[in-house]
Write a protein that holds these residues in place. Structure first.
Motif, mmCIF file in Angstrom:
data_model
loop_
_atom_site.group_PDB
_atom_site.id
_atom_site.type_symbol
_atom_site.label_atom_id
_atom_site.label_comp_id
_atom_site.label_asym_id
_atom_site.label_seq_id
_atom_site.Cartn_x
_atom_site.Cartn_y
_atom_site.Cartn_z
ATOM 1 N N UNK A 529 -30.570 42.733 51.578
ATOM 2 C CA UNK A 529 -30.794 42.498 50.396
ATOM 3 C C UNK A 529 -30.135 41.306 49.860
ATOM 4 N N UNK A 530 -30.685 40.509 48.760
ATOM 5 C CA UNK A 530 -29.979 39.482 48.095
ATOM 6 C C UNK A 530 -30.110 39.262 46.608
ATOM 7 N N UNK A 531 -29.128 38.703 46.215
ATOM 8 C CA UNK A 531 -29.365 38.358 44.609
ATOM 9 C C UNK A 531 -28.873 36.890 44.288
ATOM 10 N N UNK A 532 -29.369 36.397 43.177
ATOM 11 C CA UNK A 532 -28.772 35.125 42.770
ATOM 12 C C UNK A 532 -28.913 34.641 41.402
ATOM 13 N N UNK A 533 -27.780 34.041 40.830
ATOM 14 C CA UNK A 533 -27.715 33.774 39.655
ATOM 15 C C UNK A 533 -27.949 32.350 39.386
#
Length: 572
Positions: A529-533
């Motif tokens: 999984x991944x996330x970005x701000x």
């Protein structure tokens, strides 16, 4: 000069009976909004200059438009007599004041001795991009705030390749703008002088026809459309610019059963039938779905006010409609294109698709399954246009498709911005291809999930309005850099990318990132999984992007909900 002194100057400089003067009088009753309007100027973000309409240097009004155009004019003039004669082409959308802003921009340009073309009525953003290339102008201006609410307007600058200006050129415009802080005194020719000037030309159908001729090349297999010409569609421009040309696109492609949303066909700056004129929002399809259910339409399609973004919903077997995300549409379109090119032997080791760093990874897996490179760029379609230009310059790649998760797609490079008309035509063809096999667009997505696993994404937008909001966003990003996340819901961070420091930090090494600097943080978890701000460059929002993979939809949505809970607590 302090912002309070600026307010005094504006009160003295504005005509007593002008709408802006009346708005300024009202704004003085709201000290925080007044400070936000005058404490700092509008800047160029990922998609140009965009802001609330009203008085002030941090608002969209005729004076900030004049100042921006003065800045652009200085950049054009520095390029020499050839650029001055090549000129600038201007278009605008259906928002309040858009046509007025376009005229004021024209008055400044002609006042600077620059040839100026302006559309005689509203046109989509992709058509403006095409017009820059077709007319061979030195630059282009699009007056639009894209999918933003009705209170907003904006100003996009385009370079001679038809792409939005890259950062280095936008900086030059900004510097020239700021050299004239006395924006109330920036004057151009009068409206009467403009209309009589040999340097000014209103344009209409000629460029449209050239664009429509090119868009016919988007169709991969016209015979599929011919055999499925009665497939039923509903289209809505959401009160924007898309209706006139989209009707022609459907008709010339051969689709015979396209229904239009009468209540949303006409331009309307109030966007009176929708909460938000944004095809990313499922509620934007309410009116289209009413018609869809009545006529049993196979696909619903909506474009935003400047017709650069496209969203869709597909009819399921029970008669309900399922909206597709930008990532899902991007993956479906790319798979169709690559499958067709592979069958024709048109793929090579230089074939390249392009997406933004916050877009989902399903399309990447699609590209790799055909042996095609997926190149990642910063958010902002100008970076995709920049890569296409690079391919043309050094023949390092062959562009096949570009997209962003925010419902922006480009199929053919005769336009250098996202293009809802191109995307609509290709998606309609994919729907026809699926229908010929007794399937739907939903089945095309399920096929991708069967091949590559279920992928789900979600974008959260945390609003931080006003000057204090901007400071809060900066504080959050600083905290994330000072104390990086190490795990989420039991999954460890395998790598993090900081696009401001241009570094990728892994457990055993630190590697450079070869992209321009940008205030973005991206985390990759050890479960895939991944996330970005990313603070928005055009809205007072901190955006958080999430992408997960799972064995089925239920597990995928469970993971999304879990991450969302943690992130909302983190950013509260």
């Amino acid at each position: 000069m302090s912002w309070k002194e600026l307010v005094k100057d504006w009160k003295l400089g504005l005509s007593g009976d002008s709408d802006l003067k009346k708005e300024l009088d009202a704004l003085e009753q709201d000290p925080e909004s007044l400070a936000d309007a005058f404490s700092h100027p509008l800047e160029f973000g990922t998609a140009g200059m965009r802001g609330l309409m009203g008085p002030g240097i941090n608002r969209m009004n005729i004076y900030t438009v004049r100042q921006a155009t003065y800045g652009l004019a200085q950049v054009v003039l520095k390029q020499g007599e050839g650029a001055k004669q090549a000129g600038v082409v201007i278009s605008y959308d259906s928002r309040h004041h858009s046509r007025e802003f376009a005229f004021h921009a024209s008055q400044i340009l002609v006042g600077q001795g620059i040839r100026t073309y302006m559309y005689d009525s509203l046109r989509p953003t992709p058509v403006l991009s095409f017009a820059v290339r077709y007319l061979k102008t030195a630059a282009g201006i699009m007056i639009t705030a894209s999918h933003n609410p009705k209170q907003y307007n904006g100003y996009k600058c385009y370079g001679p390749d038809g792409g939005q200006m890259p950062p280095e050129d936008a900086i030059k415009v900004t510097e020239a703008m700021l050299s004239r802080p006395d924006l109330l005194s920036i004057e151009g020719v009068s409206q009467e002088e403009l209309l009589q000037s040999d340097l000014f030309q209103l344009i209409s159908d000629e460029v449209d026809q050239a664009y429509l001729k090119e868009i016919a090349s988007v169709t991969v297999d016209p015979s599929v459309i011919k055999r499925q010409s009665d497939l039923k569609f509903v289209y809505t421009p959401l009160h924007g610019t898309g209706q006139y040309l989209m009707e022609k696109v459907f008709r010339e492609a051969g689709f015979k059963s396209v229904h239009y949303v009468d209540s949303q066909k006409d331009p309307d700056g109030e966007f009176s039938t929708v909460k938000s004129p944004n095809p990313e929002d499922g509620e934007a399809f309410i009116e289209a779905e009413k018609i869809g259910r009545a006529v049993h339409a196979d696909v619903l399609i909506a474009s935003d006010p400047d017709a650069d973004r496209m969203g869709a919903a597909v009819r399921l077997s029970d008669g309900s409609y399922r909206t597709l995300t930008g990532n899902q549409i991007g993956a479906i379109l790319l798979d169709y294109l690559l499958k067709a090119k592979q069958a024709k032997g048109e793929l090579s080791d230089k074939t390249c698709a392009i997406k933004s760093i916050v877009s989902g990874e399903l399309a990447t897996k699609v590209a790799h399954s055909y042996g095609v490179e997926m190149r990642n760029v910063l958010t902002g379609f100008k970076y995709i246009a920049e890569q296409i230009h690079l391919f043309e310059q050094n023949r390092s790649g062959e562009f096949v498709f570009g997209f962003e998760e925010s419902y922006g797609y480009l199929v053919k490079a005769f336009v250098r911005d996202k293009d809802a008309l191109q995307a609509t035509l290709l998606l309609a063809e994919v729907a026809a291809y699926q229908a010929e096999q007794g399937l739907s667009l939903a089945d095309a997505l399920e096929d991708l999930y069967a091949r590559f696993g279920v992928h789900a994404e979600k974008t959260l937008a945390f609003k931080f309005e006003g000057e204090s909001g901007q400071e809060r966003m900066k504080e959050i990003m600083k905290q994330l850099r000072d104390k990086p996340l190490t795990q989420l819901l039991g999954a460890s961070v395998a790598a993090r990318e900081d696009y401001l420091t241009s570094q990728r930090v892994e457990t055993t090494a630190t590697k450079p990132i070869s992209l321009p600097k940008s205030d973005v943080l991206k985390y990759y978890l050890d479960n895939g999984d991944w996330l970005a701000f990313r603070p928005s460059g055009t809205e007072p929002k901190l955006k958080v992007y999430m992408g997960v993979t799972a064995e089925n939809q239920a597990l995928a949505q469970e993971k999304i909900a879990g991450y969302e809970g943690v992130l909302r607590e983190l950013l509260a």
